[in-house]
Scaffold this motif. Sequence first.
Motif, PDB file in Angstrom:
ATOM      1  N   GLU A   1       0.856  -1.174   0.000  1.00 28.64           N
ATOM      2  CA  GLU A   1       0.000   0.000   0.000  1.00 28.64           C
ATOM      3  C   GLU A   1       0.894   1.227   0.000  1.00 28.64           C
ATOM      4  OE1 GLU A   1      -3.834   0.916   2.474  1.00 28.64           O
ATOM      5  OE2 GLU A   1      -2.072   1.429   3.663  1.00 28.64           O
ATOM      6  N   ALA A   2       0.625   2.155  -0.910  1.00 28.49           N
ATOM      7  CA  ALA A   2       1.448   3.357  -1.026  1.00 28.49           C
ATOM      8  C   ALA A   2       0.555   4.580  -1.131  1.00 28.49           C
ATOM      9  CB  ALA A   2       2.338   3.265  -2.264  1.00 28.49           C
ATOM     10  N   GLY A   3       1.029   5.683  -0.578  1.00 30.40           N
ATOM     11  CA  GLY A   3       0.374   6.961  -0.775  1.00 30.40           C
ATOM     12  C   GLY A   3       0.873   7.572  -2.075  1.00 30.40           C
ATOM     13  N   ILE A   4       0.212   8.634  -2.518  1.00 29.13           N
ATOM     14  CA  ILE A   4       0.615   9.299  -3.758  1.00 29.13           C
ATOM     15  C   ILE A   4       0.724  10.793  -3.496  1.00 29.13           C
ATOM     16  CG2 ILE A   4       0.179   9.492  -6.209  1.00 29.13           C
ATOM     17  CD1 ILE A   4      -2.056   7.610  -5.941  1.00 29.13           C
ATOM     18  N   GLN A   5       1.709  11.417  -4.111  1.00 32.05           N
ATOM     19  CA  GLN A   5       1.859  12.863  -4.026  1.00 32.05           C
ATOM     20  C   GLN A   5       1.016  13.473  -5.142  1.00 32.05           C
ATOM     21  OE1 GLN A   5       5.932  13.933  -4.115  1.00 32.05           O
ATOM     22  NE2 GLN A   5       5.567  16.065  -3.607  1.00 32.05           N
ATOM     23  N   LEU A   6      -0.067  14.178  -4.772  1.00 31.53           N
ATOM     24  CA  LEU A   6      -1.025  14.701  -5.743  1.00 31.53           C
ATOM     25  C   LEU A   6      -1.222  16.203  -5.585  1.00 31.53           C
ATOM     26  CD1 LEU A   6      -3.788  11.987  -5.307  1.00 31.53           C
ATOM     27  CD2 LEU A   6      -2.215  12.174  -7.210  1.00 31.53           C
ATOM     28  N   THR A   7      -1.792  16.824  -6.616  1.00 33.40           N
ATOM     29  CA  THR A   7      -2.213  18.221  -6.533  1.00 33.40           C
ATOM     30  C   THR A   7      -3.691  18.270  -6.189  1.00 33.40           C
ATOM     31  OG1 THR A   7      -2.775  18.329  -8.872  1.00 33.40           O
ATOM     32  CG2 THR A   7      -0.511  18.868  -8.286  1.00 33.40           C
ATOM     33  N   PRO A  61      -2.865  15.166 -17.330  1.00 37.50           N
ATOM     34  CA  PRO A  61      -3.507  13.887 -17.007  1.00 37.50           C
ATOM     35  C   PRO A  61      -2.549  12.722 -16.778  1.00 37.50           C
ATOM     36  CG  PRO A  61      -4.605  14.912 -18.860  1.00 37.50           C
ATOM     37  CD  PRO A  61      -3.391  15.737 -18.572  1.00 37.50           C
ATOM     38  N   ARG A  62      -1.498  12.590 -17.555  1.00 35.32           N
ATOM     39  CA  ARG A  62      -0.611  11.423 -17.437  1.00 35.32           C
ATOM     40  C   ARG A  62       0.753  11.771 -16.840  1.00 35.32           C
ATOM     41  NH1 ARG A  62      -2.323   6.672 -19.557  1.00 35.32           N
ATOM     42  NH2 ARG A  62      -3.980   6.805 -21.080  1.00 35.32           N
ATOM     43  N   ARG A  63       0.797  12.724 -15.951  1.00 35.62           N
ATOM     44  CA  ARG A  63       2.096  13.113 -15.381  1.00 35.62           C
ATOM     45  C   ARG A  63       2.628  12.021 -14.453  1.00 35.62           C
ATOM     46  NH1 ARG A  63       2.926  15.251 -10.320  1.00 35.62           N
ATOM     47  NH2 ARG A  63       1.071  15.372  -9.013  1.00 35.62           N
ATOM     48  N   THR A  64       3.913  12.034 -14.215  1.00 33.13           N
ATOM     49  CA  THR A  64       4.555  11.072 -13.325  1.00 33.13           C
ATOM     50  C   THR A  64       4.333  11.528 -11.884  1.00 33.13           C
ATOM     51  OG1 THR A  64       6.225  10.623 -14.990  1.00 33.13           O
ATOM     52  CG2 THR A  64       6.740   9.985 -12.738  1.00 33.13           C
ATOM     53  N   ARG A  65       3.834  10.599 -11.040  1.00 42.64           N
ATOM     54  CA  ARG A  65       3.512  10.929  -9.652  1.00 42.64           C
ATOM     55  C   ARG A  65       4.389  10.111  -8.706  1.00 42.64           C
ATOM     56  NH1 ARG A  65      -0.806  10.627 -12.951  1.00 42.64           N
ATOM     57  NH2 ARG A  65      -2.061  12.513 -13.065  1.00 42.64           N
ATOM     58  N   LYS A  66       4.806  10.740  -7.628  1.00 41.80           N
ATOM     59  CA  LYS A  66       5.672  10.075  -6.658  1.00 41.80           C
ATOM     60  C   LYS A  66       4.837   9.203  -5.716  1.00 41.80           C
ATOM     61  CE  LYS A  66       9.257  11.109  -3.316  1.00 41.80           C
ATOM     62  NZ  LYS A  66      10.025  12.172  -2.679  1.00 41.80           N
ATOM     63  N   PHE A  89      -9.662   5.432  -1.353  1.00 43.19           N
ATOM     64  CA  PHE A  89      -9.552   6.375  -0.253  1.00 43.19           C
ATOM     65  C   PHE A  89      -9.526   5.598   1.044  1.00 43.19           C
ATOM     66  CE2 PHE A  89     -11.232   9.521  -3.232  1.00 43.19           C
ATOM     67  CZ  PHE A  89     -10.385  10.586  -2.940  1.00 43.19           C
ATOM     68  N   LYS A  90      -8.568   5.915   1.905  1.00 49.97           N
ATOM     69  CA  LYS A  90      -8.483   5.299   3.222  1.00 49.97           C
ATOM     70  C   LYS A  90      -8.296   6.426   4.224  1.00 49.97           C
ATOM     71  CE  LYS A  90      -5.968   1.767   5.759  1.00 49.97           C
ATOM     72  NZ  LYS A  90      -4.850   0.830   5.693  1.00 49.97           N
ATOM     73  N   ARG A  91      -9.276   6.618   5.072  1.00 53.14           N
ATOM     74  CA  ARG A  91      -9.267   7.713   6.063  1.00 53.14           C
ATOM     75  C   ARG A  91      -9.077   9.077   5.397  1.00 53.14           C
ATOM     76  NH1 ARG A  91      -4.948   5.470  10.061  1.00 53.14           N
ATOM     77  NH2 ARG A  91      -5.670   3.352  10.190  1.00 53.14           N
ATOM     78  N   GLY A  92      -9.632   9.258   4.216  1.00 50.00           N
ATOM     79  CA  GLY A  92      -9.543  10.532   3.520  1.00 50.00           C
ATOM     80  C   GLY A  92      -8.293  10.713   2.679  1.00 50.00           C
ATOM     81  N   TRP A  93      -7.362   9.766   2.729  1.00 51.10           N
ATOM     82  CA  TRP A  93      -6.134   9.841   1.942  1.00 51.10           C
ATOM     83  C   TRP A  93      -6.241   8.924   0.734  1.00 51.10           C
ATOM     84  CZ3 TRP A  93      -2.776  13.477   3.394  1.00 51.10           C
ATOM     85  CH2 TRP A  93      -2.787  13.901   4.712  1.00 51.10           C
ATOM     86  N   LYS A 131      -4.841   6.261  -1.633  1.00 50.80           N
ATOM     87  CA  LYS A 131      -3.837   5.204  -1.566  1.00 50.80           C
ATOM     88  C   LYS A 131      -3.879   4.393  -2.852  1.00 50.80           C
ATOM     89  CE  LYS A 131      -2.813   5.836   2.835  1.00 50.80           C
ATOM     90  NZ  LYS A 131      -1.511   6.206   3.321  1.00 50.80           N
ATOM     91  N   VAL A 132      -2.739   3.784  -3.172  1.00 49.24           N
ATOM     92  CA  VAL A 132      -2.653   2.886  -4.322  1.00 49.24           C
ATOM     93  C   VAL A 132      -2.107   1.562  -3.832  1.00 49.24           C
ATOM     94  CG1 VAL A 132      -1.485   2.435  -6.501  1.00 49.24           C
ATOM     95  CG2 VAL A 132      -2.282   4.687  -6.007  1.00 49.24           C
TER      96      VAL A 132
END
Length: 155
Positions: free
Chosen positions: A28-34, A81-86, A115-119, A121-122
């Motif tokens: 399970e990983a989080g993602i850096q998003l705008t 739309p297809r940008r690289t995300r950390k 969404f897990k607790r409002g975050w 996740k992938v």
Amino acid sequence: MSDKSESYKVISDNRQARYLYEILETYEAGIQLTGTEVKSIRAGKVNLQDGYALIRNGEAWLINVHISPYVASGQYFNHEPRRTRKLLLHRQELRKLIGKVEQQGLTLVPLKMYFKRGWVKVSIALGKGKKLHDKRDDLKRRQDQRDIQRAIKNY
């Protein structure tokens, strides 16, 4: 708060990944998003089909995942739309993934976004590509299981 603690809402599911890859481990990983990306994800405008993850310079990156531009915002404030995300993973998980991807030649595939607790996740998985005969064996095995279940139900 208690009902929100362990619930998660699946936004997008990559069903084709389980067909194309033999899944060995999941993370399970989080993602850096705008901001506009999060709003678009809440609307369910995500496609994980062509996505994959890479590890570069000790960091994990999610590549080629399509998150549609947010409709209610202007063109200037929107995202690509297809940008690289950390991907946000623990250091131990990254070390383990680096070893398995580089030494064993495995692939990192996104399975689902939720969404897990409002975050956001992938769920990413270490996968080994299936050959054509492996895919046929899986289909045959699944069909046999369906036939057995039908026979038991009718008996």
